[in-house]
Design a protein around this motif. Structure first.
Motif, PDB file in Angstrom:
ATOM      1  N   ALA A   1       3.891  -2.032  -1.853  1.00  0.00           N
ATOM      2  CA  ALA A   1       2.615  -1.529  -1.341  1.00  0.00           C
ATOM      3  C   ALA A   1       2.693  -0.004  -1.306  1.00  0.00           C
ATOM      4  O   ALA A   1       3.450   0.565  -0.519  1.00  0.00           O
ATOM      5  N   GLU A   2       1.918   0.630  -2.176  1.00  0.00           N
ATOM      6  CA  GLU A   2       2.029   2.086  -2.344  1.00  0.00           C
ATOM      7  C   GLU A   2       0.809   2.785  -1.750  1.00  0.00           C
ATOM      8  O   GLU A   2      -0.308   2.658  -2.251  1.00  0.00           O
ATOM      9  N   GLY A   3       1.034   3.525  -0.683  1.00  0.00           N
ATOM     10  CA  GLY A   3      -0.050   4.232   0.005  1.00  0.00           C
ATOM     11  C   GLY A   3      -0.486   5.498  -0.715  1.00  0.00           C
ATOM     12  O   GLY A   3       0.218   6.028  -1.567  1.00  0.00           O
ATOM     13  N   GLY A   4      -1.677   5.969  -0.343  1.00  0.00           N
ATOM     14  CA  GLY A   4      -2.318   7.088  -1.032  1.00  0.00           C
ATOM     15  C   GLY A   4      -1.663   8.438  -0.834  1.00  0.00           C
ATOM     16  O   GLY A   4      -2.016   9.396  -1.524  1.00  0.00           O
ATOM     17  N   GLU A   5      -0.701   8.538   0.097  1.00  0.00           N
ATOM     18  CA  GLU A   5      -0.026   9.830   0.266  1.00  0.00           C
ATOM     19  C   GLU A   5       1.082  10.033  -0.761  1.00  0.00           C
ATOM     20  O   GLU A   5       1.703  11.088  -0.829  1.00  0.00           O
ATOM     21  N   SER A   6       1.330   9.005  -1.569  1.00  0.00           N
ATOM     22  CA  SER A   6       2.451   9.077  -2.519  1.00  0.00           C
ATOM     23  C   SER A   6       2.151  10.027  -3.670  1.00  0.00           C
ATOM     24  O   SER A   6       0.990  10.337  -3.964  1.00  0.00           O
TER      25      SER A   6
ATOM     26  N   PRO B   1      -9.407   7.041  -5.874  1.00  0.00           N
ATOM     27  CA  PRO B   1     -10.093   7.952  -4.944  1.00  0.00           C
ATOM     28  C   PRO B   1     -10.176   7.398  -3.529  1.00  0.00           C
ATOM     29  O   PRO B   1     -10.331   8.148  -2.580  1.00  0.00           O
ATOM     30  N   ASP B   2     -10.083   6.067  -3.383  1.00  0.00           N
ATOM     31  CA  ASP B   2     -10.221   5.464  -2.050  1.00  0.00           C
ATOM     32  C   ASP B   2      -8.889   4.930  -1.539  1.00  0.00           C
ATOM     33  O   ASP B   2      -8.840   3.940  -0.805  1.00  0.00           O
ATOM     34  N   ALA B   3      -7.817   5.584  -1.955  1.00  0.00           N
ATOM     35  CA  ALA B   3      -6.483   5.079  -1.624  1.00  0.00           C
ATOM     36  C   ALA B   3      -6.282   4.968  -0.109  1.00  0.00           C
ATOM     37  O   ALA B   3      -6.711   5.822   0.655  1.00  0.00           O
ATOM     38  N   VAL B   4      -5.613   3.898   0.302  1.00  0.00           N
ATOM     39  CA  VAL B   4      -5.322   3.628   1.716  1.00  0.00           C
ATOM     40  C   VAL B   4      -3.932   4.167   2.033  1.00  0.00           C
ATOM     41  O   VAL B   4      -3.033   4.130   1.187  1.00  0.00           O
ATOM     42  N   SER B   5      -3.742   4.660   3.255  1.00  0.00           N
ATOM     43  CA  SER B   5      -2.440   5.227   3.619  1.00  0.00           C
ATOM     44  C   SER B   5      -1.382   4.121   3.786  1.00  0.00           C
ATOM     45  O   SER B   5      -1.715   2.970   4.086  1.00  0.00           O
ATOM     46  N   THR B   6      -0.135   4.508   3.619  1.00  0.00           N
ATOM     47  CA  THR B   6       0.982   3.564   3.744  1.00  0.00           C
ATOM     48  C   THR B   6       0.974   2.875   5.121  1.00  0.00           C
ATOM     49  O   THR B   6       1.211   1.672   5.220  1.00  0.00           O
ATOM     50  N   MET B   7       0.666   3.659   6.153  1.00  0.00           N
ATOM     51  CA  MET B   7       0.676   3.148   7.535  1.00  0.00           C
ATOM     52  C   MET B   7      -0.266   1.958   7.712  1.00  0.00           C
ATOM     53  O   MET B   7       0.001   1.056   8.506  1.00  0.00           O
TER      54      MET B   7
ATOM     55  N   GLY C   1     -12.207  11.267 -12.136  1.00  0.00           N
ATOM     56  CA  GLY C   1     -12.667  11.011 -10.769  1.00  0.00           C
ATOM     57  C   GLY C   1     -12.231   9.626 -10.308  1.00  0.00           C
ATOM     58  O   GLY C   1     -12.123   9.360  -9.125  1.00  0.00           O
ATOM     59  N   ARG C   2     -11.972   8.705 -11.242  1.00  0.00           N
ATOM     60  CA  ARG C   2     -11.496   7.367 -10.864  1.00  0.00           C
ATOM     61  C   ARG C   2      -9.972   7.372 -10.774  1.00  0.00           C
ATOM     62  O   ARG C   2      -9.382   6.774  -9.906  1.00  0.00           O
ATOM     63  N   ILE C   3      -9.350   8.035 -11.759  1.00  0.00           N
ATOM     64  CA  ILE C   3      -7.889   8.090 -11.746  1.00  0.00           C
ATOM     65  C   ILE C   3      -7.479   9.506 -11.385  1.00  0.00           C
ATOM     66  O   ILE C   3      -7.706  10.452 -12.138  1.00  0.00           O
ATOM     67  N   LEU C   4      -6.905   9.636 -10.218  1.00  0.00           N
ATOM     68  CA  LEU C   4      -6.497  10.946  -9.734  1.00  0.00           C
ATOM     69  C   LEU C   4      -4.977  10.972  -9.637  1.00  0.00           C
ATOM     70  O   LEU C   4      -4.335   9.930  -9.587  1.00  0.00           O
TER      71      LEU C   4
END
Ligand SMILES: Cc1cc2nc3c(=O)[nH]c(=O)nc-3n(C[C@H](O)[C@H](O)[C@H](O)COP(=O)(O)O)c2cc1C
Length: 301
Positions: A136-141, A147-153, A227-230
């Motif tokens: 499970a890879e959070g958006g801070e990685s 664009p709507d990545a969820v944080s690891t926490m 804009g979709r793949i950041l």
């Protein structure tokens, strides 16, 4: 011992994230020697002989288990997977796209598949496709993000609730605090990328390592073509210009083949430098062994 360490045959449940050309065999071997699971960054490798050579190079440096990374988006994915089987790898990480075809190809050979998932929905699909574990890879990685990545926490406990497979946490883990937090969230292991770039053994150019050691937690920025793949990167001049360019033309004008010029040779105008927010916690280059031993240490209460 966690189920992930058992599955991988390692001392610690610490997986080195795939990071393309900067996963040099010396670093991969150093991670495995130190008790983690080194991974070759072969997601888009299309040269079977080169892959064989890299696997042999790692094997000459360690007798401990290590793996490689692959994506079904690689047009030569099936051929590379076959090389991994022939070369005796026992586990691989997969990312982007449906892992199903790789599971079908690798399972009969006893190769475990750990699939990187940026959302609960993708983790549920990966489980249905038959993978052995989800990362499970959070958006801070560091690296590619939606664009709507969820944080690891938030992502790790949500994925742990949604699947019955072992979960590995990725994104934002750089020291013993992050490691222990990941286990407390329901993960059975961690995957670490950015922290290993700032290691003695990583082949990344000195300016890349210094950029990570200098960065503050709010320094990394998301840049992209569509804009979709950041991609989460260090705030170099090039990265700032790409972000300001509303047309997307500057990002589109930079060929992927330029990666080596920047990541290996320090030409910061050639390509952006992927890194996660955890760079803000990294202050110095250390050996892979120092990084792993500090990470799995009990730390302060
Ligand atoms: C420079 C860089 C390149 C990456 N390339 C890949 C890749 O090719 N395939 C992949 O699955 N993940 C890739 N990632 C993600 C890492 O494998 C790992 O999951 C991520 O870095 C974990 O987050 P962290 O950077 O906060 O430790 C990359 C990350 C970085 C920093």
């Amino acid at each position: 011992m966690t189920v992930i360490a058992q599955m991988l045959g390692t001392k610690y449940p610490v997986i080195q994230g795939a990071m393309g050309v900067i996963c040099n065999p010396e670093m991969v071997a150093a991670v495995s020697q130190a008790g983690g699971f080194g991974v070759l960054g072969s997601a888009f490798q299309d040269d079977a002989e080169e892959l064989r050579r890299q696997i042999e190079q790692v094997r000459a440096l360690t007798d401990k288990p290590f793996g490689a990374n692959l994506t079904v988006l690689n047009p030569r994915c099936a051929e590379m997977a076959q090389v991994m089987v022939e070369m005796g790898l026992k586990a691989i990480t997969t990312s982007a796209g449906d892992p199903g075809p790789l599971v079908e190809q690798l399972r009969p050979h006893g190769v475990k598949v750990l699939h990187v998932c940026p959302s609960v929905g993708k983790a549920v699909k990966a489980q249905a496709a038959g993978v052995d574990a989800v990362i499970a890879e959070g958006g801070e990685s560091g690296g590619i993000q939606g664009p709507d990545a969820v944080s690891t926490m938030v992502l790790v406990p949500a994925v742990a609730d949604a699947v019955s497979l072992p979960v590995v946490a990725a994104g934002g883990i750089g020291d013993s605090r992050g490691y222990r937090a990941a286990l407390a969230l329901g993960a059975q292991g961690v995957q670490v990328g950015t922290r290993f770039i700032a290691s003695t053994e990583c082949i990344a150019h000195q300016s890349y390592k210094e950029g990570i050691c200098r960065a503050r937690t709010d320094d990394t920025i998301l840049v992209g073509r569509t804009g979709r793949i950041l991609v989460r990167v260090l705030p170099t001049d090039l990265a700032r210009r790409i972000r300001q360019d509303q047309s997307g033309e500057l990002a589109a004008s930079i060929p992927r083949q330029n990666i080596g010029k920047a990541w290996l040779h320090g030409d910061l105008e050639a390509y952006t430098l992927a890194a996660g927010q955890v760079a803000g916690l990294v202050r110095e280059v250390k050996t892979v062994r120092e990084i792993i031993e500090e990470m799995v240490s009990p730390g302060e209460a």
